[in-house]
Scaffold this active site. Structure first.
Site, mmCIF file in Angstrom:
data_model
loop_
_atom_site.group_PDB
_atom_site.id
_atom_site.type_symbol
_atom_site.label_atom_id
_atom_site.label_comp_id
_atom_site.label_asym_id
_atom_site.label_seq_id
_atom_site.Cartn_x
_atom_site.Cartn_y
_atom_site.Cartn_z
ATOM 1 N N ILE A 21 0.805 -1.219 0.000
ATOM 2 C CA ILE A 21 0.000 0.000 0.000
ATOM 3 C C ILE A 21 0.836 1.266 0.000
ATOM 4 C CG2 ILE A 21 -2.064 -1.030 1.016
ATOM 5 C CD1 ILE A 21 -1.145 -0.179 3.733
ATOM 6 N N GLY A 22 2.143 1.155 -0.048
ATOM 7 C CA GLY A 22 2.947 2.361 -0.150
ATOM 8 C C GLY A 22 4.409 2.090 0.137
ATOM 9 N N GLY A 24 8.431 4.358 0.517
ATOM 10 C CA GLY A 24 9.110 5.640 0.557
ATOM 11 C C GLY A 24 10.527 5.466 1.050
ATOM 12 N N GLY A 25 11.120 6.554 1.543
ATOM 13 C CA GLY A 25 12.520 6.530 1.932
ATOM 14 C C GLY A 25 12.821 5.604 3.099
ATOM 15 N N VAL A 29 5.189 -0.375 3.102
ATOM 16 C CA VAL A 29 4.061 -0.707 3.967
ATOM 17 C C VAL A 29 3.133 -1.663 3.227
ATOM 18 C CG1 VAL A 29 2.073 0.175 5.243
ATOM 19 C CG2 VAL A 29 4.186 1.479 5.182
ATOM 20 N N LYS A 43 5.079 -2.512 8.276
ATOM 21 C CA LYS A 43 6.034 -1.582 7.680
ATOM 22 C C LYS A 43 7.424 -2.198 7.712
ATOM 23 C CE LYS A 43 7.404 3.284 7.822
ATOM 24 N NZ LYS A 43 7.185 4.583 8.496
ATOM 25 N N ASP A 132 7.234 15.979 12.632
ATOM 26 C CA ASP A 132 6.916 15.842 11.207
ATOM 27 C C ASP A 132 5.411 15.909 10.980
ATOM 28 O OD1 ASP A 132 7.472 15.601 8.533
ATOM 29 O OD2 ASP A 132 7.603 13.420 8.540
#
Length: 513
Positions: A21-22, A24-25, A29, A43, A132
């Site tokens: 589902i995703g 990134g850096g 996930v 994750k 963040d």
């Protein structure tokens, strides 16, 4: 995007992956289900895993209704660390703001912000600064706001070695003092002020062409408060003060200021306007949280049917106009000069475009089985083939006046149209059915496609339409190839395009840094 693991694999003992589902850096996930049937998000930590693990560890035992729950930290057989967390199935705030680019109504802002302040205040009370905060880290599910992504969380006043070197937050929400390594709770209050500004106006207070330009504005420029409702200007101005000491002392104090503004707006007497016709306001559905003690959240609709119908009507009209331009152009390039050929190409292109645009609009924003959509398009393609053959003057009787007229006007088709009418029907139905099945036509009309007009789907349509001509039963379908290719271009041109989410769309998980 390509993930390390596929659906059905079990890289972590006790959990079966369902889909990615995703990514990134910080890693990837996945949506997964435990052996006991619990839906979770897993994750996989890759880059900067130490930073992520530190933040997650500090928040592992925190429990708040407005925070994404962290369940456990595990390590797979290869030594890679995994975070087991709550699976959130709602939109993020940046997704909602992208649909409401003029901002959200003030009363809704109050409800959203109270949930945000409650969660961040809870972190601060436990000695943790988030560092963040931004809309892509804020989730909505069944009316409740939840904050995720603990990768950059750290104890207030901590002295980790990466304190001066680790890049913190996202530049649009970054407090000026971060440049000096000051990461106390005031950086969260500043980010909350930026988010409040964005919820009210639909844009951030400081923007620019480069990261350096935006950072410089945070350091030196004063925010333009004129787009804000007057009642909120003093609240946002205090939250965005350059000097941390001049901001609110806590998230609770800022939340009380926002709540007081909203109450004063509601109770303020309004002048009586002169009578004039007013459109009926759209009523947004409201969902109450399960716990009455928690702030009530409101979920904004993606779009109304009226909006969808208006967009679809515009796309259908524009597709017809472009087909009218393409038909004579194609006839000129292909060497066809008879009006029958031009009109046939025009109607073919329009029918294909409409047959793609209508179901694509119905499917927009919905999750669905791609194979079920392919089967639906297969049926639509068969109907299109039958309709186009009928428009060509087809009749079960090869000696009928209609068929005779077609053969007289287009003798080049006599070998095909004058032999076996039922074979002709089967050829048309099957050819267009396969073409509509082989290509994911609805993707061409998706508003979140990568480019407004992409060459790849055009090449895909060209490839399949030409390959199918090698089948003997479909060798007479050559003229249909041009119509399909032109339709692949027209559909992309006339369909609304918003571009991909920036950052990468993350609907159901804590944000990946």
């Amino acid at each position: 995007m390509k993930f390390t693991y596929n659906s059905g694999q079990r890289p972590l003992d006790g959990y079966t992956l369902k889909r990615g589902i995703g990514k990134g850096g910080f890693g990837e996930v996945y949506f997964a289900v435990s052996d006991g049937g619990k839906e979770v998000a897993l994750k996989l930590l890759r880059g900067n895993a130490a930073v992520e693990l530190r933040g997650v560890t500090q928040c592992l035992n925190l429990k708040h209704s407005n925070l994404v729950d962290l369940y456990d930290l595990k390590t797979d057989a290869g030594g890679d660390p995994w975070v087991v967390m709550e699976y959130v199935s709602g939109d993020t705030l940046n997704v909602v703001l992208a649909r409401h680019q003029q901002g959200i109504a003030g009363d809704l802002v109050k409800e959203w912000f109270l949930g945000l302040a409650s969660a961040v205040g809870y972190l601060h009370d436990h000695g943790i600064v988030h560092r963040d905060l931004k809309p892509s880290n804020i989730f909505l599910e069944t009316g409740r706001l939840k904050i995720g992504d603990y990768g950059l969380c750290k104890f207030i006043g901590g002295t980790d070695a990466d304190r001066q070197s680790q890049s913190v937050g996202t530049v649009h929400y970054m407090a000026p003092e971060i440049a000096t390594g000051n990461y106390n709770k005031q950086v969260d209050i500043y980010a909350a002020g930026v988010i409040l500004y964005e919820m009210l106006t639909g844009k951030v207070p400081f923007d620019g062409e480069t990261v350096g330009e935006i950072l410089m504005k945070h350091l030196t420029a004063q925010p333009d408060l004129s787009p804000l409702p007057v009642e909120f200007r003093s609240v946002v101005a205090k939250a965005l003060a350059k000097d941390p000491a001049q901001r609110y002392a806590s998230m609770g104090e800022m939340a009380r200021a926002v709540e007081a503004v909203a109450v004063s707006v509601k109770t303020q007497p309004q002048p009586t306007p002169e009578p004039k016709p007013q459109p009926k306001p759209e009523v947004l559905p409201q969902v109450l949280p399960a716990d009455p003690s928690q702030p009530r959240m409101t979920v904004l609709p993606a779009s109304t049917w009226r909006t969808k119908v208006a967009e679809l009507s515009g796309s259908l009209t524009l597709a017809t106009m472009l087909a009218a331009v393409a038909a004579p152009t194609w006839a000129l390039l292909a060497g066809y000069h008879h009006l029958t050929d031009i009109s046939s190409f025009f109607f073919q292109t329009v029918l294909i475009c409409w047959s793609v645009l209508i179901p694509a609009k119905l499917w927009a924003g919905r999750k669905g089985d791609p194979w079920m959509r392919r089967l639906t398009m297969l049926v639509i393609g068969a109907v299109v083939g039958a309709a186009l053959l009928w428009l060509d003057g087809w009749s079960p009787d090869p000696l009928s006046p209609a068929m005779t007229a077609v053969l007289e006007k287009t003798p080049q088709r006599a070998s095909f149209l004058g032999l076996n009418p039922m074979a002709q029907l089967a050829s048309y139905l099957s050819y267009f059915a396969v073409m509509f099945f082989a290509v994911r036509w609805w993707k061409l009309a998706g508003p979140r496609r990568q480019f407004r007009v992409s060459l790849f789907p055009i090449l895909a349509v060209t490839f399949w339409s030409v390959i199918l001509l090698l089948v003997p039963a479909w060798q007479q379908m050559g003229p249909a190839t041009a119509g399909l290719i032109v339709a692949a271009i027209v559909v992309q041109v006339v369909s609304p395009w918003e571009g991909p989410w920036q950052p990468v769309v993350r609907r159901v998980r804590p944000r990946l840094a």
